[in-house]
Scaffold this motif. Sequence first.
Motif, PDB file in Angstrom:
ATOM      1  N   ILE A   1       0.839  -1.204   0.000  1.00 36.41           N
ATOM      2  CA  ILE A   1       0.000   0.000   0.000  1.00 36.41           C
ATOM      3  C   ILE A   1       0.868   1.245   0.000  1.00 36.41           C
ATOM      4  O   ILE A   1       0.608   2.199  -0.746  1.00 36.41           O
ATOM      5  CB  ILE A   1      -0.967  -0.019   1.198  1.00 36.41           C
ATOM      6  N   VAL A   2       1.922   1.244   0.808  1.00 44.68           N
ATOM      7  CA  VAL A   2       2.850   2.381   0.831  1.00 44.68           C
ATOM      8  C   VAL A   2       3.482   2.561  -0.547  1.00 44.68           C
ATOM      9  O   VAL A   2       3.631   3.683  -1.032  1.00 44.68           O
ATOM     10  CB  VAL A   2       3.936   2.191   1.917  1.00 44.68           C
TER      11      VAL A   2
ATOM     12  N   VAL B   1       2.164   1.756  -3.456  1.00 42.56           N
ATOM     13  CA  VAL B   1       1.156   2.302  -4.367  1.00 42.56           C
ATOM     14  C   VAL B   1       0.959   3.791  -4.101  1.00 42.56           C
ATOM     15  O   VAL B   1       0.897   4.600  -5.036  1.00 42.56           O
ATOM     16  CB  VAL B   1      -0.178   1.533  -4.230  1.00 42.56           C
ATOM     17  N   VAL B   2       0.883   4.162  -2.830  1.00 43.30           N
ATOM     18  CA  VAL B   2       0.735   5.578  -2.490  1.00 43.30           C
ATOM     19  C   VAL B   2       1.934   6.368  -2.997  1.00 43.30           C
ATOM     20  O   VAL B   2       1.791   7.466  -3.535  1.00 43.30           O
ATOM     21  CB  VAL B   2       0.546   5.761  -0.965  1.00 43.30           C
ATOM     22  N   PHE B   3       3.110   5.798  -2.845  1.00 40.33           N
ATOM     23  CA  PHE B   3       4.321   6.452  -3.322  1.00 40.33           C
ATOM     24  C   PHE B   3       4.295   6.619  -4.845  1.00 40.33           C
ATOM     25  O   PHE B   3       4.730   7.632  -5.377  1.00 40.33           O
ATOM     26  CB  PHE B   3       5.544   5.648  -2.893  1.00 40.33           C
TER      27      PHE B   3
ATOM     28  N   VAL C   1       1.647   6.933  -6.827  1.00 35.14           N
ATOM     29  CA  VAL C   1       0.635   7.857  -7.346  1.00 35.14           C
ATOM     30  C   VAL C   1       0.767   9.272  -6.778  1.00 35.14           C
ATOM     31  O   VAL C   1      -0.008  10.146  -7.146  1.00 35.14           O
ATOM     32  CB  VAL C   1      -0.802   7.324  -7.081  1.00 35.14           C
ATOM     33  N   ARG C   2       1.738   9.480  -5.939  1.00 36.85           N
ATOM     34  CA  ARG C   2       1.909  10.820  -5.358  1.00 36.85           C
ATOM     35  C   ARG C   2       2.385  11.801  -6.424  1.00 36.85           C
ATOM     36  O   ARG C   2       3.021  11.407  -7.404  1.00 36.85           O
ATOM     37  CB  ARG C   2       2.898  10.792  -4.199  1.00 36.85           C
TER      38      ARG C   2
END
Length: 112
Positions: free
Chosen positions: A20-21, A23-25, A27-28
């Motif tokens: 999850i981290v 993926v967040v990284f 799409v940031r």
Amino acid sequence: MDEQRVGTLLYAGAAALLAIVGVVFAVRPGGPAPWAYALVALGIVFLGLSSSPRVREHDAYNALGAATATGVCVVAYLRSGVLFVGILVVFSTIGTLVELYNWRAGTTYLRL
């Protein structure tokens, strides 16, 4: 709940959290750092493998963990060039060599 099942759930949860981290990284806003994806991928692979009791019980598991730590430190050092991270590379490499010896000889030298 037995210890083996708890370990499986913890490692699987940690792998999912790291994914999850990642993926967040990804799409940031801003420029992505490809080397950071390598760190996330190494972590996900190791934690994913660690979620299997057969892997955790294998004699080479400690050597695999030490090699993963060395890989993370090497990637971080190659990207950052920070002296402290370079020192971590040296110590984690020594730790990996010790764990490889322990695995082959069936010992637990220098293990905390």
